[in-house]
Design an enzyme around this catalytic site. Structure first.
Site, PDB file in Angstrom:
ATOM      1  N   ARG A  53      -2.170   2.115   2.537  1.00  0.00           N
ATOM      2  CA  ARG A  53      -2.696   1.808   1.277  1.00  0.00           C
ATOM      3  C   ARG A  53      -3.634   2.693   0.930  1.00  0.00           C
ATOM      4  O   ARG A  53      -4.082   3.445   1.704  1.00  0.00           O
ATOM      5  CB  ARG A  53      -3.033   0.242   1.443  1.00  0.00           C
ATOM      6  CG  ARG A  53      -3.707   0.016   2.657  1.00  0.00           C
ATOM      7  CD  ARG A  53      -4.882  -1.024   2.425  1.00  0.00           C
ATOM      8  NE  ARG A  53      -5.857  -0.737   1.498  1.00  0.00           N
ATOM      9  CZ  ARG A  53      -6.857   0.109   1.701  1.00  0.00           C
ATOM     10  NH1 ARG A  53      -6.916   0.710   2.819  1.00  0.00           N
ATOM     11  NH2 ARG A  53      -7.698   0.447   0.771  1.00  0.00           N
ATOM     12  N   GLN A 201      -9.563  -5.896   2.170  1.00  0.00           N
ATOM     13  CA  GLN A 201     -10.032  -4.726   2.629  1.00  0.00           C
ATOM     14  C   GLN A 201     -11.361  -4.315   3.034  1.00  0.00           C
ATOM     15  O   GLN A 201     -11.492  -3.526   3.604  1.00  0.00           O
ATOM     16  CB  GLN A 201      -9.552  -3.847   1.314  1.00  0.00           C
ATOM     17  CG  GLN A 201      -8.004  -3.577   1.272  1.00  0.00           C
ATOM     18  CD  GLN A 201      -7.390  -4.650   0.095  1.00  0.00           C
ATOM     19  OE1 GLN A 201      -8.154  -5.633  -0.010  1.00  0.00           O
ATOM     20  NE2 GLN A 201      -6.528  -4.433  -0.526  1.00  0.00           N
ATOM     21  N   ASP A 241      -7.779   3.612  -8.337  1.00  0.00           N
ATOM     22  CA  ASP A 241      -6.278   3.804  -8.110  1.00  0.00           C
ATOM     23  C   ASP A 241      -5.749   4.483  -9.607  1.00  0.00           C
ATOM     24  O   ASP A 241      -4.858   5.448  -9.340  1.00  0.00           O
ATOM     25  CB  ASP A 241      -5.599   2.520  -8.054  1.00  0.00           C
ATOM     26  CG  ASP A 241      -6.004   1.809  -6.769  1.00  0.00           C
ATOM     27  OD1 ASP A 241      -6.853   1.346  -6.593  1.00  0.00           O
ATOM     28  OD2 ASP A 241      -5.104   2.002  -5.762  1.00  0.00           O
ATOM     29  N   LYS A 252      -9.387  -1.949  -7.449  1.00  0.00           N
ATOM     30  CA  LYS A 252      -9.023  -3.331  -6.659  1.00  0.00           C
ATOM     31  C   LYS A 252      -9.681  -4.436  -7.540  1.00  0.00           C
ATOM     32  O   LYS A 252     -11.008  -4.319  -7.959  1.00  0.00           O
ATOM     33  CB  LYS A 252      -9.725  -3.330  -5.411  1.00  0.00           C
ATOM     34  CG  LYS A 252      -9.347  -4.559  -4.420  1.00  0.00           C
ATOM     35  CD  LYS A 252      -7.862  -4.929  -4.559  1.00  0.00           C
ATOM     36  CE  LYS A 252      -6.893  -3.837  -4.070  1.00  0.00           C
ATOM     37  NZ  LYS A 252      -5.577  -4.290  -4.411  1.00  0.00           N
TER      38      LYS A 252
END
Ligand code: MRU
Length: 371
Positions: A53, A201, A241, A252
Protein backbone atom coordinates in the site's frame (compact mmCIF):
# COMPACT_ATOMS: atom_id res chain seq x y z
CA UNK A 1 15.73 0.48 5.63
CA UNK A 2 16.82 -1.58 8.56
CA UNK A 3 14.76 -4.45 9.98
CA UNK A 4 16.44 -6.52 12.66
CA UNK A 5 19.89 -5.50 11.42
CA UNK A 6 19.15 -6.35 7.76
CA UNK A 7 18.62 -3.87 4.91
CA UNK A 8 15.24 -4.20 3.25
CA UNK A 9 13.24 -2.54 0.53
CA UNK A 10 9.46 -2.96 0.62
CA UNK A 11 9.56 -4.87 -2.72
CA UNK A 12 12.38 -6.45 -4.73
CA UNK A 13 13.18 -8.79 -7.61
CA UNK A 14 14.60 -12.09 -6.39
CA UNK A 15 17.95 -13.43 -7.62
CA UNK A 16 16.11 -15.88 -9.90
CA UNK A 17 15.11 -12.83 -11.96
CA UNK A 18 11.59 -14.25 -12.21
CA UNK A 19 9.89 -13.84 -8.83
CA UNK A 20 9.17 -10.74 -6.80
CA UNK A 21 9.14 -10.50 -3.00
CA UNK A 22 7.44 -7.93 -0.82
CA UNK A 23 6.77 -7.25 2.84
CA UNK A 24 3.15 -8.16 3.64
CA UNK A 25 1.87 -5.05 5.43
CA UNK A 26 -1.35 -6.72 6.57
CA UNK A 27 0.82 -8.73 9.00
CA UNK A 28 2.54 -5.68 10.47
CA UNK A 29 3.14 -4.43 13.11
CA UNK A 30 2.76 -7.81 14.80
CA UNK A 31 4.69 -10.03 12.38
CA UNK A 32 7.31 -9.39 9.70
CA UNK A 33 6.31 -11.61 6.79
CA UNK A 34 7.89 -11.63 3.33
CA UNK A 35 5.78 -13.06 0.50
CA UNK A 36 6.83 -14.03 -2.99
CA UNK A 37 4.76 -13.67 -6.16
CA UNK A 38 5.21 -15.06 -9.66
CA UNK A 39 1.91 -14.17 -11.35
CA UNK A 40 0.20 -10.92 -12.25
CA UNK A 41 -3.00 -11.88 -10.42
CA UNK A 42 -0.93 -12.21 -7.23
CA UNK A 43 0.38 -8.67 -7.74
CA UNK A 44 -3.18 -7.42 -8.25
CA UNK A 45 -4.38 -9.21 -5.14
CA UNK A 46 -1.51 -7.79 -3.07
CA UNK A 47 -2.51 -4.24 -4.07
CA UNK A 48 -6.24 -4.82 -3.64
CA UNK A 49 -5.88 -6.45 -0.21
CA UNK A 50 -3.39 -3.72 0.83
CA UNK A 51 -0.61 -6.23 1.48
CA UNK A 52 1.31 -3.52 -0.34
CA UNK A 53 0.00 0.00 0.00
CA UNK A 54 1.06 3.64 -0.24
CA UNK A 55 1.04 5.38 -3.60
CA UNK A 56 4.66 4.84 -4.73
CA UNK A 57 4.67 1.19 -3.66
CA UNK A 58 1.37 0.54 -5.44
CA UNK A 59 3.05 1.88 -8.60
CA UNK A 60 6.17 -0.27 -8.12
CA UNK A 61 4.06 -3.39 -7.51
CA UNK A 62 2.01 -2.74 -10.63
CA UNK A 63 5.24 -2.38 -12.63
CA UNK A 64 6.38 -5.79 -11.42
CA UNK A 65 2.89 -7.14 -12.13
CA UNK A 66 3.41 -6.28 -15.82
CA UNK A 67 6.75 -8.14 -15.74
CA UNK A 68 5.13 -11.25 -14.27
CA UNK A 69 2.36 -11.19 -16.89
CA UNK A 70 4.86 -10.85 -19.74
CA UNK A 71 7.11 -13.56 -18.33
CA UNK A 72 4.17 -15.92 -18.61
CA UNK A 73 2.82 -14.67 -21.94
CA UNK A 74 4.49 -11.85 -23.87
CA UNK A 75 1.67 -11.19 -26.37
CA UNK A 76 -0.22 -7.92 -26.88
CA UNK A 77 -3.34 -9.53 -25.41
CA UNK A 78 -1.51 -10.48 -22.22
CA UNK A 79 -0.08 -6.97 -21.87
CA UNK A 80 -3.50 -5.38 -22.37
CA UNK A 81 -5.29 -7.59 -19.86
CA UNK A 82 -2.49 -7.13 -17.27
CA UNK A 83 -2.79 -3.34 -17.55
CA UNK A 84 -6.58 -3.54 -17.17
CA UNK A 85 -6.36 -5.90 -14.20
CA UNK A 86 -3.80 -3.78 -12.35
CA UNK A 87 -5.46 -0.47 -13.14
CA UNK A 88 -8.70 -1.70 -11.56
CA UNK A 89 -7.09 -2.63 -8.21
CA UNK A 90 -7.32 0.72 -6.43
CA UNK A 91 -8.65 3.98 -7.87
CA UNK A 92 -7.01 6.88 -6.07
CA UNK A 93 -3.19 6.74 -6.15
CA UNK A 94 -1.90 8.42 -9.31
CA UNK A 95 1.34 6.42 -9.16
CA UNK A 96 -0.52 3.32 -10.35
CA UNK A 97 -1.41 4.88 -13.71
CA UNK A 98 2.01 6.56 -13.89
CA UNK A 99 3.89 3.27 -13.45
CA UNK A 100 1.68 1.43 -15.93
CA UNK A 101 2.19 4.19 -18.51
CA UNK A 102 5.95 3.94 -17.98
CA UNK A 103 5.87 0.16 -18.47
CA UNK A 104 3.66 0.38 -21.55
CA UNK A 105 5.90 2.98 -23.17
CA UNK A 106 8.90 0.73 -22.52
CA UNK A 107 7.58 -2.54 -23.92
CA UNK A 108 4.67 -2.05 -26.27
CA UNK A 109 6.73 -1.42 -29.43
CA UNK A 110 9.25 -4.20 -28.77
CA UNK A 111 9.11 -7.57 -30.46
CA UNK A 112 7.10 -9.71 -27.97
CA UNK A 113 9.95 -12.09 -27.02
CA UNK A 114 12.07 -9.07 -25.98
CA UNK A 115 9.39 -7.75 -23.65
CA UNK A 116 9.95 -9.73 -20.41
CA UNK A 117 13.63 -8.76 -20.03
CA UNK A 118 12.92 -5.13 -20.91
CA UNK A 119 10.00 -5.06 -18.47
CA UNK A 120 12.01 -6.40 -15.54
CA UNK A 121 14.79 -3.89 -16.26
CA UNK A 122 12.26 -1.05 -16.35
CA UNK A 123 10.49 -2.14 -13.14
CA UNK A 124 13.83 -2.26 -11.35
CA UNK A 125 14.63 1.21 -12.72
CA UNK A 126 11.27 2.50 -11.44
CA UNK A 127 12.15 1.17 -7.98
CA UNK A 128 15.63 2.73 -8.04
CA UNK A 129 14.18 6.00 -9.26
CA UNK A 130 11.66 5.99 -6.41
CA UNK A 131 14.46 5.58 -3.88
CA UNK A 132 16.46 8.43 -5.45
CA UNK A 133 13.38 10.67 -5.49
CA UNK A 134 12.61 9.92 -1.82
CA UNK A 135 16.24 10.66 -0.93
CA UNK A 136 15.97 14.06 -2.62
CA UNK A 137 12.67 14.78 -0.85
CA UNK A 138 14.44 13.85 2.39
CA UNK A 139 17.19 16.41 1.72
CA UNK A 140 14.77 19.23 0.89
CA UNK A 141 12.52 18.43 3.84
CA UNK A 142 15.50 18.16 6.15
CA UNK A 143 16.40 21.80 5.45
CA UNK A 144 12.88 22.72 6.52
CA UNK A 145 13.22 20.82 9.79
CA UNK A 146 16.63 22.37 10.41
CA UNK A 147 15.24 25.88 9.90
CA UNK A 148 12.38 25.11 12.29
CA UNK A 149 14.82 23.70 14.82
CA UNK A 150 16.90 26.89 14.72
CA UNK A 151 13.95 28.96 15.92
CA UNK A 152 13.12 26.89 19.01
CA UNK A 153 14.43 24.92 21.93
CA UNK A 154 13.85 21.16 22.12
CA UNK A 155 12.88 18.73 19.40
CA UNK A 156 10.98 19.69 16.26
CA UNK A 157 7.48 18.27 16.70
CA UNK A 158 6.12 16.92 13.44
CA UNK A 159 2.55 15.66 13.06
CA UNK A 160 1.96 13.08 10.34
CA UNK A 161 -1.09 11.22 9.10
CA UNK A 162 -1.32 7.71 7.64
CA UNK A 163 1.98 6.07 6.66
CA UNK A 164 4.15 7.89 4.16
CA UNK A 165 7.32 6.16 5.28
CA UNK A 166 9.53 3.57 3.64
CA UNK A 167 6.79 0.94 3.76
CA UNK A 168 4.64 3.12 1.52
CA UNK A 169 7.45 3.57 -0.99
CA UNK A 170 10.30 1.34 -2.14
CA UNK A 171 12.56 2.76 0.58
CA UNK A 172 12.99 5.87 2.79
CA UNK A 173 9.49 7.29 2.35
CA UNK A 174 8.17 10.69 1.33
CA UNK A 175 6.89 12.48 4.46
CA UNK A 176 9.17 10.44 6.73
CA UNK A 177 12.32 10.78 4.60
CA UNK A 178 13.11 14.25 6.07
CA UNK A 179 12.50 12.86 9.56
CA UNK A 180 14.94 9.98 9.02
CA UNK A 181 17.47 12.38 7.50
CA UNK A 182 17.16 14.77 10.46
CA UNK A 183 17.42 11.96 12.98
CA UNK A 184 20.55 10.60 11.26
CA UNK A 185 22.05 14.11 11.34
CA UNK A 186 21.48 14.34 15.10
CA UNK A 187 18.73 16.96 14.85
CA UNK A 188 16.21 16.29 17.62
CA UNK A 189 12.83 15.42 16.14
CA UNK A 190 9.66 13.94 17.60
CA UNK A 191 6.71 12.68 15.56
CA UNK A 192 3.03 12.80 16.53
CA UNK A 193 1.60 9.77 14.71
CA UNK A 194 -2.12 9.83 13.86
CA UNK A 195 -3.49 6.30 14.31
CA UNK A 196 -5.38 6.71 10.99
CA UNK A 197 -8.53 4.70 11.40
CA UNK A 198 -9.93 2.51 10.02
CA UNK A 199 -6.82 0.61 8.86
CA UNK A 200 -4.45 2.05 11.41
CA UNK A 201 -1.60 2.92 9.06
CA UNK A 202 -0.29 4.93 12.03
CA UNK A 203 0.73 1.58 13.54
CA UNK A 204 2.99 1.08 10.51
CA UNK A 205 4.47 4.55 10.97
CA UNK A 206 5.09 3.85 14.66
CA UNK A 207 6.67 0.49 13.79
CA UNK A 208 9.03 2.13 11.30
CA UNK A 209 9.98 4.97 13.63
CA UNK A 210 10.57 2.64 16.57
CA UNK A 211 12.84 0.41 14.46
CA UNK A 212 14.96 3.48 13.64
CA UNK A 213 14.94 4.93 17.13
CA UNK A 214 13.00 8.08 16.21
CA UNK A 215 11.03 9.46 19.19
CA UNK A 216 7.31 9.37 18.47
CA UNK A 217 3.88 9.27 20.10
CA UNK A 218 0.78 7.64 18.64
CA UNK A 219 -2.38 9.72 19.07
CA UNK A 220 -6.00 9.08 18.17
CA UNK A 221 -7.11 10.77 14.99
CA UNK A 222 -9.05 13.51 16.73
CA UNK A 223 -6.21 14.65 19.02
CA UNK A 224 -4.24 16.70 16.48
CA UNK A 225 -6.37 19.85 16.85
CA UNK A 226 -5.88 19.95 20.62
CA UNK A 227 -2.12 19.47 20.29
CA UNK A 228 -1.94 22.31 17.78
CA UNK A 229 -3.92 24.60 20.11
CA UNK A 230 -1.48 23.73 22.89
CA UNK A 231 1.52 24.65 20.72
CA UNK A 232 2.81 21.09 20.67
CA UNK A 233 3.02 20.77 16.87
CA UNK A 234 5.67 22.76 14.97
CA UNK A 235 4.61 21.54 11.55
CA UNK A 236 2.46 18.94 9.81
CA UNK A 237 4.08 16.78 7.13
CA UNK A 238 2.01 14.27 5.17
CA UNK A 239 2.20 12.30 1.93
CA UNK A 240 -0.22 12.24 -0.98
CA UNK A 241 -1.85 9.77 -3.34
CA UNK A 242 -2.64 12.32 -6.01
CA UNK A 243 -1.85 16.00 -6.26
CA UNK A 244 -3.46 18.10 -8.96
CA UNK A 245 -1.60 20.49 -11.22
CA UNK A 246 -3.20 23.29 -9.17
CA UNK A 247 -1.71 21.98 -5.91
CA UNK A 248 -4.79 20.37 -4.33
CA UNK A 249 -3.73 17.28 -2.39
CA UNK A 250 -5.61 14.01 -2.13
CA UNK A 251 -4.40 11.90 0.79
CA UNK A 252 -5.69 9.48 3.41
CA UNK A 253 -9.07 10.40 4.89
CA UNK A 254 -8.64 12.88 7.75
CA UNK A 255 -5.78 14.83 6.17
CA UNK A 256 -8.11 17.72 5.29
CA UNK A 257 -9.28 18.10 8.92
CA UNK A 258 -5.64 18.31 10.05
CA UNK A 259 -4.97 20.97 7.45
CA UNK A 260 -7.97 22.99 8.69
CA UNK A 261 -6.78 22.75 12.29
CA UNK A 262 -3.27 23.71 11.19
CA UNK A 263 -4.58 26.80 9.37
CA UNK A 264 -6.61 27.87 12.41
CA UNK A 265 -3.57 27.54 14.66
CA UNK A 266 -0.92 29.01 12.37
CA UNK A 267 0.88 25.67 12.10
CA UNK A 268 2.65 25.17 8.74
CA UNK A 269 1.20 22.30 6.71
CA UNK A 270 3.57 20.60 4.24
CA UNK A 271 2.97 17.78 1.75
CA UNK A 272 5.85 15.61 0.55
CA UNK A 273 5.43 14.13 -2.92
CA UNK A 274 7.25 12.49 -5.76
CA UNK A 275 6.28 14.01 -9.11
CA UNK A 276 4.86 10.59 -10.05
CA UNK A 277 1.93 11.46 -7.74
CA UNK A 278 1.01 14.59 -9.70
CA UNK A 279 -2.02 14.34 -11.95
CA UNK A 280 -1.62 17.24 -14.36
CA UNK A 281 -4.94 16.52 -16.03
CA UNK A 282 -7.43 16.60 -13.19
CA UNK A 283 -8.85 18.95 -10.59
CA UNK A 284 -9.56 18.31 -6.92
CA UNK A 285 -13.25 17.57 -7.43
CA UNK A 286 -12.62 14.92 -10.12
CA UNK A 287 -10.21 12.69 -8.19
CA UNK A 288 -11.77 9.24 -7.68
CA UNK A 289 -12.14 8.65 -3.93
CA UNK A 290 -11.86 5.01 -2.97
CA UNK A 291 -14.74 3.61 -0.93
CA UNK A 292 -13.94 0.46 0.98
CA UNK A 293 -15.99 -2.17 2.79
CA UNK A 294 -18.06 -1.80 5.95
CA UNK A 295 -15.95 -4.44 7.73
CA UNK A 296 -13.13 -1.90 8.12
CA UNK A 297 -15.47 0.45 10.01
CA UNK A 298 -17.27 -2.01 12.25
CA UNK A 299 -14.31 -4.31 13.00
CA UNK A 300 -10.83 -3.92 14.41
CA UNK A 301 -7.98 -6.39 14.08
CA UNK A 302 -5.29 -6.89 16.66
CA UNK A 303 -3.57 -9.32 18.91
CA UNK A 304 -4.72 -10.76 22.22
CA UNK A 305 -2.48 -10.83 25.29
CA UNK A 306 -1.71 -14.45 24.37
CA UNK A 307 -0.41 -13.35 20.98
CA UNK A 308 -3.31 -14.60 18.90
CA UNK A 309 -4.38 -12.46 15.88
CA UNK A 310 -8.09 -11.64 16.14
CA UNK A 311 -10.66 -9.47 14.43
CA UNK A 312 -13.58 -8.31 16.54
CA UNK A 313 -16.54 -6.09 15.78
CA UNK A 314 -16.82 -2.91 17.83
CA UNK A 315 -20.48 -2.29 17.10
CA UNK A 316 -23.45 -4.35 16.08
CA UNK A 317 -24.41 -4.26 12.43
CA UNK A 318 -24.57 -0.65 11.37
CA UNK A 319 -25.11 1.41 8.28
CA UNK A 320 -21.63 2.62 7.31
CA UNK A 321 -19.64 4.61 4.79
CA UNK A 322 -15.91 4.13 4.40
CA UNK A 323 -14.23 6.84 2.32
CA UNK A 324 -10.51 6.21 1.95
CA UNK A 325 -9.26 9.66 0.97
CA UNK A 326 -10.05 13.36 1.05
CA UNK A 327 -8.80 16.39 -0.82
CA UNK A 328 -7.04 19.25 0.94
CA UNK A 329 -7.39 22.48 -1.05
CA UNK A 330 -4.14 24.15 -2.06
CA UNK A 331 -4.98 27.27 -0.01
CA UNK A 332 -4.48 25.29 3.22
CA UNK A 333 -1.03 24.02 2.22
CA UNK A 334 2.09 25.97 3.15
CA UNK A 335 4.31 24.29 0.53
CA UNK A 336 4.85 21.09 -1.43
CA UNK A 337 8.12 19.25 -0.83
CA UNK A 338 9.14 17.54 -4.09
CA UNK A 339 12.29 15.87 -5.36
CA UNK A 340 13.18 19.16 -7.05
CA UNK A 341 12.69 21.29 -3.96
CA UNK A 342 9.87 23.19 -2.28
CA UNK A 343 7.19 25.11 -4.14
CA UNK A 344 3.92 26.84 -3.34
CA UNK A 345 0.89 24.57 -3.72
CA UNK A 346 -0.30 26.27 -6.90
CA UNK A 347 -0.25 25.82 -10.68
CA UNK A 348 2.44 28.49 -10.89
CA UNK A 349 4.57 26.86 -8.18
CA UNK A 350 4.37 23.40 -9.73
CA UNK A 351 4.90 24.74 -13.24
CA UNK A 352 8.11 26.45 -12.14
CA UNK A 353 9.52 23.17 -10.79
CA UNK A 354 8.20 20.86 -13.51
CA UNK A 355 8.02 22.97 -16.69
CA UNK A 356 8.20 19.87 -18.91
CA UNK A 357 4.91 18.47 -17.55
CA UNK A 358 2.82 21.49 -16.95
CA UNK A 359 0.31 22.54 -19.52
CA UNK A 360 -0.33 26.27 -19.69
CA UNK A 361 -3.51 27.20 -17.86
CA UNK A 362 -4.99 28.71 -21.06
CA UNK A 363 -4.62 25.41 -22.99
CA UNK A 364 -6.00 23.38 -20.07
CA UNK A 365 -9.09 25.59 -19.91
CA UNK A 366 -9.60 25.22 -23.67
CA UNK A 367 -9.30 21.43 -23.42
CA UNK A 368 -11.85 21.32 -20.57
CA UNK A 369 -14.29 23.52 -22.49
CA UNK A 370 -13.98 21.20 -25.49
CA UNK A 371 -14.85 18.36 -23.08
O1 MRU B 1 -4.72 3.44 1.67
P1 MRU B 1 -3.23 3.58 1.71
O2 MRU B 1 -2.62 3.06 2.97
O3 MRU B 1 -2.57 3.02 0.46
O4 MRU B 1 -3.01 5.15 1.69
C1 MRU B 1 -1.72 5.67 1.72
C2 MRU B 1 -1.65 7.12 1.94
O5 MRU B 1 -2.66 7.81 2.00
C3 MRU B 1 -0.28 7.75 1.97
O6 MRU B 1 -0.29 8.88 2.79
C4 MRU B 1 0.10 8.16 0.56
O7 MRU B 1 0.01 7.06 -0.32
C5 MRU B 1 1.47 8.69 0.49
S1 MRU B 1 2.64 7.38 0.64
C6 MRU B 1 4.19 7.96 0.38
Amino acid sequence: MNVGGKQYRSIWLEADGRSVSYIDQTELPFAFVVRRMTRVDEAAEAIRAMRVRGAPLIGATAAFGICLALAEDHTDASLKSAVELLLATRPTARNLRWALDQMLAEVKDLRPPQRPAAAFAKAKAICDQDVAVCRAIGEHGFRLLRETSATKRGPVNVLTHCNAGWLACVDLGTALAPVYRAHAAGLPVHVWVDETRPRNQGALTAWELKAHGVPHTVIVDNAGGLLMQQGKVDLCLVGTDRTTGQGDVCNKIGTYLKALAAKDNGVPFYVALPSSSIDWETDGRSIPIEERGADEVVCVSGRTGAGERVTISVMPEASTANYGFDVTPARLITALVTERGLCPASAKGLRALFPENAEPERRRRQRRTRG
